[in-house]
Design an enzyme around this catalytic site. Structure first.
Site, short mmCIF file in Angstrom:
data_model
loop_
_atom_site.label_atom_id
_atom_site.label_comp_id
_atom_site.label_asym_id
_atom_site.label_seq_id
_atom_site.Cartn_x
_atom_site.Cartn_y
_atom_site.Cartn_z
N CYS A 115 -32.92 -50.20 -20.55
CA CYS A 115 -33.61 -50.56 -21.18
C CYS A 115 -34.37 -49.59 -21.79
CB CYS A 115 -34.31 -51.91 -20.23
SG CYS A 115 -34.21 -52.84 -19.38
N HIS A 251 -42.28 -50.96 -22.27
CA HIS A 251 -41.37 -52.35 -22.10
C HIS A 251 -41.64 -53.50 -21.06
CE1 HIS A 251 -37.15 -53.78 -20.60
NE2 HIS A 251 -37.20 -53.85 -20.03
N ASN A 281 -37.45 -59.97 -22.04
CA ASN A 281 -37.13 -59.03 -21.40
C ASN A 281 -35.55 -58.37 -22.78
OD1 ASN A 281 -35.83 -56.03 -20.92
ND2 ASN A 281 -35.73 -56.51 -18.76
#
Ligand code: COA
Length: 324
Positions: A115, A251, A281
């Site tokens: 990520c 994020h 996500n």
């Protein structure tokens, strides 16, 4: 000698057309819209169509960023693409995108930092510009993470989505990126991983064992703590304090993690860019998608200071503090 900064001159993003709502997921697994919203802040996610790849989304996001920057693909001298879901094993997705854009000849490579992929790519691109090696760089974060989601596992399938974002980074005498911080600790591998692959081998499980494994509660705790110290480190590296930051662009994994970071920065949530409700996500896609949304909606203005950060499997964590 005047220092060389790298400045973001254009942003772009791309999302698959298909939207999967929490109500849709209620039909797949034992879950509820209420559970997903209160634990994560997610309301919906975009899911790539059959045959639609990370490279497709990355190309579209890159074209939009180039257009916004007023830069031709042929002027680009480096492409760095963060992804953990490449189209094929090789060539890299960066090479596939390069050819489709018509930027053939420049350096192009992928970065896999889960990520944190886009933040790593941005940190690398910044160094290429600061060293004088590159003048105009495409930095992309793109994923089709739902390709490794097990739609029967409620602990993970509600969390992820597909999407891509991109920025054009150009050499400039004006700031620009003030600081980037990149970190990893491979000791936490088992808390968040996908343990199959070409070299380790695949399994007889569905989808050849390609499936995200995650210890959600542990990941949550480490993420909050790690992002706290990352924020301190980044402010220090840039010689700034909390009050200098106009926008936090984090994020987009979980609204509660985002709120904890905002609290640490003493920032009210109206100075935090939140897209996790719409995108879930999207791993490497998350930060550049959120940035592009904030720019195109008129929230983020030229001259403002932005703190970008991400945390992901590895563990990896990375940040950038920049003047937009
Ligand atoms: N719907 C309904 N119930 C669910 C569920 C779902 N989709 N997923 C899990 N549950 C259940 C669990 O089985 C557990 O039940 P139990 O109490 O009977 O055992 C209960 O909900 C609570 O689970 P828990 O894991 O304690 O919830 P949580 O508050 O920690 O929230 C996450 C779970 C995954 C949302 C949260 O831990 C998280 O976001 N972690 C970080 C994940 C992440 O961001 N990963 C990517 C980092 S890049």
């Amino acid at each position: 000698m005047t220092p060389i900064y790298s400045r973001i001159t254009g942003t772009g993003s791309a999302l698959p057309e298909r939207i999967l709502t929490n109500a849709d997921l209620e039909k797949l697994v034992e879950t509820s819209d209420e559970w997903i919203r209160t634990r994560t802040g997610i309301r919906q996610r975009h899911v790539a169509a059959e045959g639609e790849t990370t490279g497709d989304l990355a190309t579209l996001a890159a074209q939009r960023a180039l257009e916004a920057a007023g830069v031709k693909a042929s002027e680009i001298d480096l492409i760095v693409l963060g992804t953990t879901t490449p189209d094929i094993i090789f060539p890299s997705t960066a090479c596939l995108v390069q050819h489709r854009l018509g930027a053939n000849g420049c350096a192009a490579f992928d970065v896999n930092a889960a990520c944190s992929g886009f933040m790593y790519a941005l940190g690398v691109a910044d160094k290429f510009i600061k060293s004088g090696q590159s003048k105009k760089v495409l930095v992309i974060g793109a994923e089709t993470l739902t390709r490794m989601v097990d739609w029967t596992e409620r602990e993970t399938c509600v969390l992820f989505g597909d999407g891509a974002g991109a920025v054009v980074l150009e050499a400039s005498g004006e700031p620009g990126i003030y600081a980037t911080c990149l970190h990893a600790d491979g000791g936490h591998k088992e808390l968040l991983y996908n343990p199959v692959g070409v070299s380790a081998g695949f399994t007889d499980e569905p989808n050849h064992g390609v499936r995200i494994r995650m210890a959600g509660r542990e990941v949550f705790k480490v993420a909050v703590k790690t992002l706290d110290s990352l924020v301190d480190e980044t402010l220090q590296a840039a010689g700034m304090q909390e009050s200098d930051i106009d926008w936090l662009i984090p994020h987009q994994a979980n609204l509660r993690i985002i709120e904890a970071t905002a609290k640490r920065l003493k920032m009210s949530m109206d100075r935090v860019v939140v897209t996790v409700d719409k995108h879930a996500n999207t791993s490497s896609g998350s930060v550049p998608l959120a940035l592009d949304f904030a720019v195109r909606s008129g929230k983020v203005q030229r001259g403002q200071n932005l703190l970008l950060e991400a945390f992901g499997g590895g563990f990896t964590w990375a940040s950038a503090l920049l003047r937009y």
